[in-house]
Design a protein around this motif. Structure first.
Motif, PDB file in Angstrom:
ATOM      1  N   UNK A  50       0.828  -1.212   0.000  1.00 59.96           N
ATOM      2  CA  UNK A  50       0.000   0.000   0.000  1.00 59.96           C
ATOM      3  C   UNK A  50       0.861   1.261   0.000  1.00 59.96           C
ATOM      4  N   UNK A  51       1.957   1.244   0.726  1.00 60.91           N
ATOM      5  CA  UNK A  51       2.856   2.401   0.721  1.00 60.91           C
ATOM      6  C   UNK A  51       3.451   2.613  -0.661  1.00 60.91           C
ATOM      7  N   UNK A  52       3.804   1.531  -1.322  1.00 62.10           N
ATOM      8  CA  UNK A  52       4.342   1.647  -2.679  1.00 62.10           C
ATOM      9  C   UNK A  52       3.278   2.185  -3.631  1.00 62.10           C
ATOM     10  N   UNK A  53       2.044   1.719  -3.501  1.00 61.45           N
ATOM     11  CA  UNK A  53       0.958   2.173  -4.367  1.00 61.45           C
ATOM     12  C   UNK A  53       0.640   3.655  -4.139  1.00 61.45           C
ATOM     13  N   UNK A  54       0.870   4.133  -2.917  1.00 60.51           N
ATOM     14  CA  UNK A  54       0.592   5.545  -2.611  1.00 60.51           C
ATOM     15  C   UNK A  54       1.557   6.490  -3.315  1.00 60.51           C
ATOM     16  N   UNK A  55       2.620   5.938  -3.885  1.00 61.60           N
ATOM     17  CA  UNK A  55       3.607   6.751  -4.609  1.00 61.60           C
ATOM     18  C   UNK A  55       3.439   6.655  -6.121  1.00 61.60           C
ATOM     19  N   UNK A  56       2.400   5.966  -6.569  1.00 59.24           N
ATOM     20  CA  UNK A  56       2.150   5.821  -8.005  1.00 59.24           C
ATOM     21  C   UNK A  56       1.673   7.142  -8.604  1.00 59.24           C
ATOM     22  N   UNK A  57       1.645   7.205  -9.921  1.00 63.69           N
ATOM     23  CA  UNK A  57       1.173   8.411 -10.611  1.00 63.69           C
ATOM     24  C   UNK A  57      -0.338   8.419 -10.816  1.00 63.69           C
ATOM     25  N   UNK A  58      -0.991   7.274 -10.592  1.00 56.72           N
ATOM     26  CA  UNK A  58      -2.431   7.165 -10.786  1.00 56.72           C
ATOM     27  C   UNK A  58      -3.199   7.790  -9.622  1.00 56.72           C
ATOM     28  N   UNK A  59      -4.079   8.742  -9.921  1.00 53.64           N
ATOM     29  CA  UNK A  59      -4.877   9.392  -8.889  1.00 53.64           C
ATOM     30  C   UNK A  59      -5.712   8.376  -8.116  1.00 53.64           C
ATOM     31  N   UNK A  60      -6.317   7.419  -8.828  1.00 56.12           N
ATOM     32  CA  UNK A  60      -7.189   6.448  -8.173  1.00 56.12           C
ATOM     33  C   UNK A  60      -6.387   5.511  -7.272  1.00 56.12           C
ATOM     34  N   UNK A  61      -5.258   5.022  -7.773  1.00 57.87           N
ATOM     35  CA  UNK A  61      -4.422   4.141  -6.964  1.00 57.87           C
ATOM     36  C   UNK A  61      -3.976   4.828  -5.681  1.00 57.87           C
ATOM     37  N   UNK A  62      -3.541   6.067  -5.804  1.00 57.98           N
ATOM     38  CA  UNK A  62      -3.063   6.815  -4.638  1.00 57.98           C
ATOM     39  C   UNK A  62      -4.202   7.054  -3.654  1.00 57.98           C
ATOM     40  N   UNK A  63      -5.342   7.527  -4.161  1.00 57.25           N
ATOM     41  CA  UNK A  63      -6.470   7.837  -3.281  1.00 57.25           C
ATOM     42  C   UNK A  63      -6.911   6.605  -2.502  1.00 57.25           C
ATOM     43  N   UNK A  64      -7.021   5.475  -3.185  1.00 55.05           N
ATOM     44  CA  UNK A  64      -7.515   4.270  -2.524  1.00 55.05           C
ATOM     45  C   UNK A  64      -6.486   3.697  -1.551  1.00 55.05           C
ATOM     46  N   UNK A  65      -5.230   3.673  -1.940  1.00 51.86           N
ATOM     47  CA  UNK A  65      -4.209   3.096  -1.052  1.00 51.86           C
ATOM     48  C   UNK A  65      -4.031   3.946   0.199  1.00 51.86           C
ATOM     49  N   UNK A  66      -4.037   5.273   0.056  1.00 54.77           N
ATOM     50  CA  UNK A  66      -3.888   6.139   1.228  1.00 54.77           C
ATOM     51  C   UNK A  66      -5.124   6.060   2.113  1.00 54.77           C
ATOM     52  N   UNK A  67      -6.300   5.930   1.509  1.00 57.86           N
ATOM     53  CA  UNK A  67      -7.532   5.751   2.292  1.00 57.86           C
ATOM     54  C   UNK A  67      -7.448   4.497   3.148  1.00 57.86           C
ATOM     55  N   UNK A  68      -6.985   3.399   2.566  1.00 54.04           N
ATOM     56  CA  UNK A  68      -6.848   2.156   3.324  1.00 54.04           C
ATOM     57  C   UNK A  68      -5.841   2.326   4.450  1.00 54.04           C
ATOM     58  N   UNK A  69      -4.683   2.941   4.157  1.00 53.75           N
ATOM     59  CA  UNK A  69      -3.672   3.138   5.196  1.00 53.75           C
ATOM     60  C   UNK A  69      -4.207   3.999   6.334  1.00 53.75           C
ATOM     61  N   UNK A  70      -4.958   5.047   5.999  1.00 55.03           N
ATOM     62  CA  UNK A  70      -5.530   5.915   7.032  1.00 55.03           C
ATOM     63  C   UNK A  70      -6.488   5.132   7.920  1.00 55.03           C
ATOM     64  N   UNK A  71      -7.316   4.289   7.314  1.00 51.68           N
ATOM     65  CA  UNK A  71      -8.273   3.501   8.096  1.00 51.68           C
ATOM     66  C   UNK A  71      -7.577   2.444   8.950  1.00 51.68           C
ATOM     67  N   UNK A  72      -6.511   1.866   8.444  1.00 49.30           N
ATOM     68  CA  UNK A  72      -5.805   0.815   9.182  1.00 49.30           C
ATOM     69  C   UNK A  72      -5.120   1.346  10.433  1.00 49.30           C
ATOM     70  N   UNK A  73      -4.962   2.665  10.520  1.00 47.87           N
ATOM     71  CA  UNK A  73      -4.337   3.262  11.708  1.00 47.87           C
ATOM     72  C   UNK A  73      -5.177   3.054  12.963  1.00 47.87           C
ATOM     73  N   UNK A  74      -6.425   2.618  12.808  1.00 50.07           N
ATOM     74  CA  UNK A  74      -7.253   2.333  13.976  1.00 50.07           C
ATOM     75  C   UNK A  74      -6.760   1.089  14.716  1.00 50.07           C
TER      76      UNK A  74
END
Length: 383
Positions: A50-74
Motif C-alpha cells: 500500500x505504501x508503494x501504491x501511494x507513490x504511483x502516478x495514478x490518482x485512483x491508486x493513490x487515493x484508494x491506497x492512502x484511504x486504506x492506510x488511514x483507516x488501518x491506523x485504527x
C-alpha cells in the motif's frame, strides 16, 4: 490455505497494474472494523504494498491506497508498522506540500493518524539539502511559496495559506490541524509552536490563532484549540506567550467563549478586557461546539498554574467573561470548567503559590492513556 479475502490482499503486490487496481477496488471497504485484520496476512506484507501504491502516478491508486492506510491506523499494530517507516513519513510530509497533489487532504488525515506514535517526531528533522536542489526520491517543492527547507515549516505554510484552496485547488489542508494537535503533545512539538522560527521570524502558534473563530470549519477550530492547549503544558513559557504582542495569545482564547449578548459585564471590567473583546459587534456569537469551548477553558486553567498567569488573567477581566459564559450556556462540562476557573481566580493567593490540580493530564500521560477520549486520540476513518 489463505482465505479468499487474504488472496485478494496478496494481489496488491501483483506485477500487473490492472490486478492491483481490482484488488484496491474491493479492499477499501474491508479497511474498517474487524475485517481490517486481513491486512496482517503474510506478516503485514500488504502495508508495504500500500505504501508503494501511494507513490504511483495514478490518482485512483493513490487515493484508494492512502484511504486504506488511514483507516488501518485504527489498529495499534498496523499503525505502528506504518509509522515506523521514517522514509515513508518523509515522503508523505513532502507530498502534502506538492501543490498539484490531488490526494493532499486524505494524506493529511493519514499523517494525523500516524502522529499518535513517537516516530512522528522525525518530522522536525525532514529537510531539503539545498534551497534550489530537489532530492530525487521526494516530490517537487514550489520555491515561490515555500521559503523554508524544513518539512514542518512547509506543512504550516500549507495550513495557513491553503485554507481557501488557493494553494492547491484539490485541498483545504484542514486536517493538518489535528496533526498539529497531536505533535504538540510531544516536547519537540510544543517547542516548535512557541519558538520564533528563523526562516520567517514568526512564532508558529501566532499563525494559528486566527482560526479559532473560523466558524465554517469545525475541524480547523477543533485542532487549533487543542494545539494551543497542548502548547501551554510548559508553564515557564506562559508569561512570554501572554505578554508578547507579536503572539497576542489571550484574545484568541477568549473570543470563542464570548458573545455580544454578555450584557452584565460592567464598564470598568469591559475596558480591562483585551482590545479585541471590547465593543463586540452585535452578531458576535460563541463557538457553537461546546467541546471546543471546553478546550479553550482548559487553556485558561493551564494559564492559571502560575501566580503571574493568574494575576494577568485577573487584570484582563477574564473572570467576568467566564461568569457570563457560565450564566448563559447550559452545559455540564462547560459549567464545571467555569466553576474551577472562577474558584482559582477569585480566591486569595495561597502562601505556597500553588493551585489545585487541573482537570487536564500532563502531555505525556495524555499521550499514553489507553482510554483517552480526547479528540487528539481519535483515529480519523475515511468512508
Amino acid at each position: 490455505m489463505p482465505t479468499q479475502l487474504e488472496e485478494l490482499v496478496s494481489f496488491l503486490h501483483s506485477p500487473q497494474p490492472a490486478v492491483k487496481q481490482i484488488a484496491l477496488d474491493n479492499l477499501v471497504g474491508f479497511s474498517q472494523g474487524p475485517t481490517a485484520s486481513v491486512f496482517k496476512y503474510d506478516n503485514c506484507k500488504a502495508i508495504d504494498d500500500l505504501k508503494a501504491l501511494s507513490k504511483e502516478n495514478s490518482k485512483i491508486l493513490v487515493q484508494q491506497s492512502v484511504t486504506i492506510l488511514a483507516n488501518l491506523c485504527d489498529d495499534d499494530l498496523l499503525r505502528r508498522r506504518i509509522s515506523s517507516d521514517v522514509d515513508f513519513l518523509e515522503y508523505l510530509s513532502w507530498k502534502i506540500c506538492d501543490l498539484g497533489n490531488t490526494s493532499a487532504d486524505i494524506m493529511c488525515i493519514l499523517l494525523s493518524n500516524l502522529a499518535k506514535e513517537n516516530p512522528i517526531n522525525k518530522v522536525f528533522t525532514f529537510t531539503r539539502r539545498e534551497k534550489n536542489e530537489e532530492q530525487p526520491n521526494l516530490p517537487p517543492l514550489d520555491r515561490s511559496i515555500f521559503k523554508s527547507n524544513r518539512a514542518i515549516d512547509c506543512l504550516m505554510d500549507c495550513f495557513v495559506k491553503g485554507y481557501d484552496r488557493k494553494l492547491n485547488k484539490f485541498s483545504t489542508f484542514d486536517y493538518l490541524s489535528y496533526f498539529f494537535a497531536d505533535i504538540s503533545r510531544f516536547k519537540a512539538g510544543r517547542q516548535y509552536f512557541i519558538e520564533t522560527q528563523e526562516y520567517d521570524s514568526v512564532t508558529p502558534i501566532s499563525k494559528l490563532l486566527v482560526f479559532t473563530e473560523k466558524y465554517d470549519s469545525k475541524i480547523r477550530r477543533e485542532g487549533v484549540a487543542s494545539t494551543i492547549k497542548n502548547s501551554l503544558f510548559d508553564s515557564e513559557t506562559h508569561q512570554r506567550l501572554l505578554e508578547d504582542d507579536n503572539i497576542n495569545l489571550l484574545p484568541y482564547i477568549l473570543l470563542p467563549i464570548a458573545s455580544a449578548k454578555d450584557s452584565e459585564i460592567d464598564e470598568e471590567d469591559m475596558f480591562n478586557l483585551p482590545d479585541e473583546l471590547q465593543l463586540l459587534p452585535e452578531d458576535k456569537t460563541r463557538d457553537p461546539v461546546p467541546s471546543i469551548i471546553c478546550v479553550h477553558l482548559e487553556s485558561i486553567l493551564l494559564l492559571c498554574t502560575t501566580k503571574n498567569g493568574r494575576e494577568y488573567l485577573r487584570s484582563k477581566s477574564v473572570y467576568p467573561l467566564v461568569r457570563e459564559l457560565h450564566k448563559n450556556v447550559e452545559n455540564e462540562d462547560i459549567g464545571e470548567l467555569c466553576y474551577r476557573i472562577v474558584n482559582v481566580l477569585m480566591r486569595g493567593e495561597p502562601e505556597s503559590n500553588q493551585v489545585e490540580e487541573l482537570p487536564t493530564r500532563s502531555a505525556d500521560d495524555q499521550k499514553n492513556a489507553e482510554d483517552s477520549e480526547d479528540d487528539e486520540d481519535e483515529i480519523i476513518e475515511v468512508a
